[in-house]
Design a protein around this motif. Structure first.
Motif, PDB file in Angstrom:
ATOM      1  N   SER A   1       0.805  -1.208   0.000  1.00  0.00           N
ATOM      2  CA  SER A   1       0.000   0.000   0.000  1.00  0.00           C
ATOM      3  C   SER A   1       0.850   1.276   0.000  1.00  0.00           C
ATOM      4  O   SER A   1       2.018   1.264   0.392  1.00  0.00           O
ATOM      5  CB  SER A   1      -0.825  -0.065   1.285  1.00  0.00           C
ATOM      6  OG  SER A   1      -1.288   1.174   1.663  1.00  0.00           O
TER       7      SER A   1
ATOM      8  N   TYR B   1      -0.867  -2.077   9.393  1.00  0.00           N
ATOM      9  CA  TYR B   1      -1.516  -2.126   8.081  1.00  0.00           C
ATOM     10  C   TYR B   1      -2.279  -3.436   7.874  1.00  0.00           C
ATOM     11  O   TYR B   1      -3.450  -3.440   7.479  1.00  0.00           O
ATOM     12  CB  TYR B   1      -0.463  -1.936   6.972  1.00  0.00           C
ATOM     13  CG  TYR B   1      -1.013  -2.238   5.605  1.00  0.00           C
ATOM     14  CD1 TYR B   1      -1.890  -1.345   4.978  1.00  0.00           C
ATOM     15  CD2 TYR B   1      -0.706  -3.433   4.947  1.00  0.00           C
ATOM     16  CE1 TYR B   1      -2.433  -1.637   3.730  1.00  0.00           C
ATOM     17  CE2 TYR B   1      -1.241  -3.729   3.716  1.00  0.00           C
ATOM     18  CZ  TYR B   1      -2.104  -2.833   3.108  1.00  0.00           C
ATOM     19  OH  TYR B   1      -2.652  -3.127   1.886  1.00  0.00           O
TER      20      TYR B   1
ATOM     21  N   LEU C   1      -5.451  -3.728   9.957  1.00  0.00           N
ATOM     22  CA  LEU C   1      -6.555  -2.914   9.452  1.00  0.00           C
ATOM     23  C   LEU C   1      -7.082  -3.478   8.123  1.00  0.00           C
ATOM     24  O   LEU C   1      -8.285  -3.425   7.849  1.00  0.00           O
ATOM     25  CB  LEU C   1      -6.102  -1.457   9.287  1.00  0.00           C
ATOM     26  CG  LEU C   1      -5.630  -0.787  10.593  1.00  0.00           C
ATOM     27  CD1 LEU C   1      -5.067   0.601  10.317  1.00  0.00           C
ATOM     28  CD2 LEU C   1      -6.755  -0.723  11.622  1.00  0.00           C
ATOM     29  N   LEU C   2      -6.189  -4.034   7.323  1.00  0.00           N
ATOM     30  CA  LEU C   2      -6.606  -4.679   6.066  1.00  0.00           C
ATOM     31  C   LEU C   2      -7.559  -5.828   6.372  1.00  0.00           C
ATOM     32  O   LEU C   2      -8.588  -5.996   5.716  1.00  0.00           O
ATOM     33  CB  LEU C   2      -5.361  -5.200   5.327  1.00  0.00           C
ATOM     34  CG  LEU C   2      -5.592  -5.922   3.999  1.00  0.00           C
ATOM     35  CD1 LEU C   2      -6.150  -4.969   2.943  1.00  0.00           C
ATOM     36  CD2 LEU C   2      -4.281  -6.554   3.492  1.00  0.00           C
TER      37      LEU C   2
ATOM     38  N   VAL D   1     -10.939  -4.572   7.263  1.00  0.00           N
ATOM     39  CA  VAL D   1     -11.720  -4.157   6.082  1.00  0.00           C
ATOM     40  C   VAL D   1     -12.220  -5.377   5.310  1.00  0.00           C
ATOM     41  O   VAL D   1     -13.370  -5.444   4.897  1.00  0.00           O
ATOM     42  CB  VAL D   1     -10.850  -3.253   5.164  1.00  0.00           C
ATOM     43  CG1 VAL D   1     -11.495  -3.057   3.806  1.00  0.00           C
ATOM     44  CG2 VAL D   1     -10.588  -1.913   5.847  1.00  0.00           C
TER      45      VAL D   1
ATOM     46  N   GLU E   1      -6.186  -7.509  -2.355  1.00  0.00           N
ATOM     47  CA  GLU E   1      -5.688  -6.406  -1.506  1.00  0.00           C
ATOM     48  C   GLU E   1      -5.941  -5.055  -2.185  1.00  0.00           C
ATOM     49  O   GLU E   1      -5.985  -4.016  -1.524  1.00  0.00           O
ATOM     50  CB  GLU E   1      -4.185  -6.615  -1.241  1.00  0.00           C
ATOM     51  CG  GLU E   1      -3.581  -5.684  -0.209  1.00  0.00           C
ATOM     52  CD  GLU E   1      -2.112  -6.008   0.109  1.00  0.00           C
ATOM     53  OE1 GLU E   1      -1.639  -7.130  -0.168  1.00  0.00           O
ATOM     54  OE2 GLU E   1      -1.441  -5.116   0.657  1.00  0.00           O
TER      55      GLU E   1
ATOM     56  N   GLN F   1      -8.248  -0.134  -0.464  1.00  0.00           N
ATOM     57  CA  GLN F   1      -7.167   0.723   0.041  1.00  0.00           C
ATOM     58  C   GLN F   1      -7.724   2.012   0.669  1.00  0.00           C
ATOM     59  O   GLN F   1      -7.197   2.487   1.678  1.00  0.00           O
ATOM     60  CB  GLN F   1      -6.170   1.042  -1.072  1.00  0.00           C
ATOM     61  CG  GLN F   1      -5.299  -0.169  -1.446  1.00  0.00           C
ATOM     62  CD  GLN F   1      -4.444  -0.659  -0.285  1.00  0.00           C
ATOM     63  OE1 GLN F   1      -3.826   0.119   0.432  1.00  0.00           O
ATOM     64  NE2 GLN F   1      -4.431  -1.978  -0.070  1.00  0.00           N
TER      65      GLN F   1
ATOM     66  N   VAL G   1      -8.867   1.123   4.106  1.00  0.00           N
ATOM     67  CA  VAL G   1      -7.755   0.891   5.036  1.00  0.00           C
ATOM     68  C   VAL G   1      -7.149   2.239   5.447  1.00  0.00           C
ATOM     69  O   VAL G   1      -6.816   2.454   6.617  1.00  0.00           O
ATOM     70  CB  VAL G   1      -6.676  -0.036   4.426  1.00  0.00           C
ATOM     71  CG1 VAL G   1      -5.514  -0.204   5.410  1.00  0.00           C
ATOM     72  CG2 VAL G   1      -7.254  -1.392   4.081  1.00  0.00           C
TER      73      VAL G   1
ATOM     74  N   TRP H   1      -6.729   3.584   9.128  1.00  0.00           N
ATOM     75  CA  TRP H   1      -5.383   3.969   9.601  1.00  0.00           C
ATOM     76  C   TRP H   1      -5.451   5.344  10.266  1.00  0.00           C
ATOM     77  O   TRP H   1      -4.970   5.537  11.394  1.00  0.00           O
ATOM     78  CB  TRP H   1      -4.431   3.979   8.408  1.00  0.00           C
ATOM     79  CG  TRP H   1      -3.023   4.397   8.677  1.00  0.00           C
ATOM     80  CD1 TRP H   1      -2.575   5.659   8.940  1.00  0.00           C
ATOM     81  CD2 TRP H   1      -1.855   3.557   8.692  1.00  0.00           C
ATOM     82  NE1 TRP H   1      -1.208   5.661   9.107  1.00  0.00           N
ATOM     83  CE2 TRP H   1      -0.739   4.387   8.959  1.00  0.00           C
ATOM     84  CE3 TRP H   1      -1.635   2.191   8.488  1.00  0.00           C
ATOM     85  CZ2 TRP H   1       0.565   3.882   9.032  1.00  0.00           C
ATOM     86  CZ3 TRP H   1      -0.335   1.697   8.559  1.00  0.00           C
ATOM     87  CH2 TRP H   1       0.742   2.534   8.832  1.00  0.00           C
TER      88      TRP H   1
ATOM     89  N   GLU I   1      -9.253  -6.092  15.621  1.00  0.00           N
ATOM     90  CA  GLU I   1      -8.134  -6.198  14.676  1.00  0.00           C
ATOM     91  C   GLU I   1      -6.840  -6.556  15.418  1.00  0.00           C
ATOM     92  O   GLU I   1      -6.047  -7.367  14.942  1.00  0.00           O
ATOM     93  CB  GLU I   1      -7.929  -4.880  13.910  1.00  0.00           C
ATOM     94  CG  GLU I   1      -8.855  -4.699  12.726  1.00  0.00           C
ATOM     95  CD  GLU I   1     -10.243  -4.200  13.094  1.00  0.00           C
ATOM     96  OE1 GLU I   1     -10.815  -4.680  14.110  1.00  0.00           O
ATOM     97  OE2 GLU I   1     -10.771  -3.337  12.374  1.00  0.00           O
TER      98      GLU I   1
END
Ligand SMILES: NC(=O)c1ccc[n+]([C@@H]2O[C@H](COP(=O)([O-])OP(=O)(O)OC[C@H]3O[C@@H](n4cnc5c(N)ncnc54)[C@H](O)[C@@H]3O)[C@@H](O)[C@H]2O)c1
Length: 397
Positions: free
Chosen positions: A231, A291, A294-295, A298, A337, A343, A346, A350, A363
């Motif tokens: 990302s 990251y 959080l991915l 989502v 992804e 994205q 995410v 973030w 998470e």
């Protein structure tokens, strides 16, 4: 050594021991991955460098269980001693060898340093003797250092290039999973060169050239090395950092290999861009833990496990369901992804986590579980109160 109860001792993402039974279960889970690729006429002969953890372990287990690959795997693992159990990859290798035996497919494992010329010669000699030629050579190594043939040692570092970068670590020692900001100074030129030496394409190319020079590459052989794009959120530390320089080098190596070592057999070298996963290698990269947590928040179950991705890679390599290729010719197994909206979601998560100074509890709990699973803990179906035999032999050839 008598059987003993093994508990998860350690700090954060680093545990001291691993659980043989849990490591075995994770291999069985990878082997249970649905295989929807073609049924090969004969067992594909594969050499998997880095077969004991992360993507390489998933490719080995899913390959044995799905298309029924045969061949050899190489990894660098540590046996147990009086103070600690063996490394988790040691137990995964033992479990994968049992899987191969159960499936009736010949598969051998070597514990050795992939960077050493002696290991290359020994592995390739043995492969020639037992399996004849290689149909697919997989390079899935993530190493902290490399000792070259002249004894010089190079260490890979995880740093930005050009300017300093601030990112966030998850602090699991706090009562709630707090975020801690870290500033990472840019790498020197020597550090970038050393990281490229360890994680770039040179060693992959040496393996392929050595196999080619022995006439070991079968007609139409393929070789695949793994890469990561990632990302914008992690780009300063990953793709634009030292490791990104190494990946650029690895990716450029593919075209050279197709034009040289593989040209004589009509083969091809492929770069596979895989998605973010919690592995021993990735947890060492600042910001990746946040990251990937959080991915997962989502995507939920839409996040593809290394075993799922491994199965898709085999289907592609064996001429089944073709994976999409990007403008640089890389196969994209990280399509989930980068699915539309992922994205952006995410990034919003973030920003929210940074503002709150902590990771959402679900998470954070998922991430910690994933870290524990790397060592065979937090695996469903394992009774951790029971003693388990930790003295497990490396599988015999
Ligand atoms: N984890 C991710 O998020 C991710 C995403 C995309 C691509 N990748 C890529 O996948 C590849 C593997 O990474 P991973 O995350 O699965 O790593 P990992 O740490 O889980 O596994 C690394 C493997 O390399 C082996 N290894 C390390 N040093 C060795 C040596 N000197 N000799 C022989 N074997 C050695 C280990 O034994 C292990 O089998 C890397 O190229 C990585 O960049 C990782």
């Amino acid at each position: 050594m008598a059987a003993t109860v093994v508990t998860a001792r350690g700090k954060g993402a680093l545990l001291l021991d691993s659980h043989p039974g849990g490591c075995r279960r994770t291999v069985e889970e990878a082997a249970a991955e649905t295989w929807d690729g073609p049924t090969p006429g004969r067992a594909p002969r594969v050499l998997i460098i880095g077969c004991s953890a992360g993507y390489g372990s998933a490719l080995t287990a899913a390959g044995i269980a799905g298309p029924g690959v045969t061949g050899m795997g190489l990894a660098l693992e540590r046996p147990g001693n009086a103070r600690r159990t063996a490394s988790p990859g040691w137990y995964r290798v033992a479990a994968t060898a049992d899987l191969a035996r159960e499936r009736g497919t010949a598969f051998e494992f070597v514990n050795g340093d992939c960077f050493s010329a002696g290991t290359k010669a020994a592995v390739l000699d043995r492969f020639a003797e037992r399996f004849g030629q290689i149909d697919h050579l997989v390079y899935s190594v993530a190493a902290p250092r490399r000792t070259d043939h002249d004894g010089a040692t190079f260490a890979s570092v995880i740093k930005p290039r050009g300017e300093a970068h601030g990112t966030y670590l998850m602090d699991f020692d706090a009562e709630r999973p707090a975020l801690r900001r870290v500033e990472i100074a840019p790498a020197t030129g020597d550090e970038i060169a050393a990281t490229t030496k360890v994680m770039g394409g040179e060693d992959w190319a040496l393996w392929v050239a050595e196999a080619a020079s022995r006439g070991l590459l079968a007609e139409g052989a393929s070789t695949v090395a793994l890469s990561y794009l990632g990302s914008e959120l992690t780009a300063p530390i990953y793709r634009h950092g030292t490791i990104g320089a190494a990946k650029d080098d690895l990716e450029a190596t593919a075209a050279r290999l197709t034009a040289s070592a593989l040209a004589g057999v009509g083969g091809r070298a492929v770069v596979s861009v895989n998605g973010a996963a919690v592995t021993q290698a990735s947890t060492a990269i600042p910001g990746i833990g946040l990251y990937v947590s959080l991915l997962r928040g989502v995507l939920g179950e839409g996040m593809q496990s290394p075993a799922r991705q491994a199965s898709r890679m085999w289907a592609h390599l064996l001429g089944g369901a073709e994976l999409a290729t990007d403008e640089l010719g890389r196969i994209r197994v990280d399509d989930w992804e980068f699915a539309p909206g992922v994205q952006d979601a995410v990034r919003a998560a973030w920003d929210g986590a940074v503002t709150a100074g902590e990771v959402p509890a679900a998470e954070a709990a998922w991430f910690l579980d994933q870290v524990h699973r790397l060592y065979g803990f937090a695996v469903d179906g394992v009774d951790y109160a029971l003693p388990v035999e930790t003295d497990v032999a490396w599988p015999e050839a």
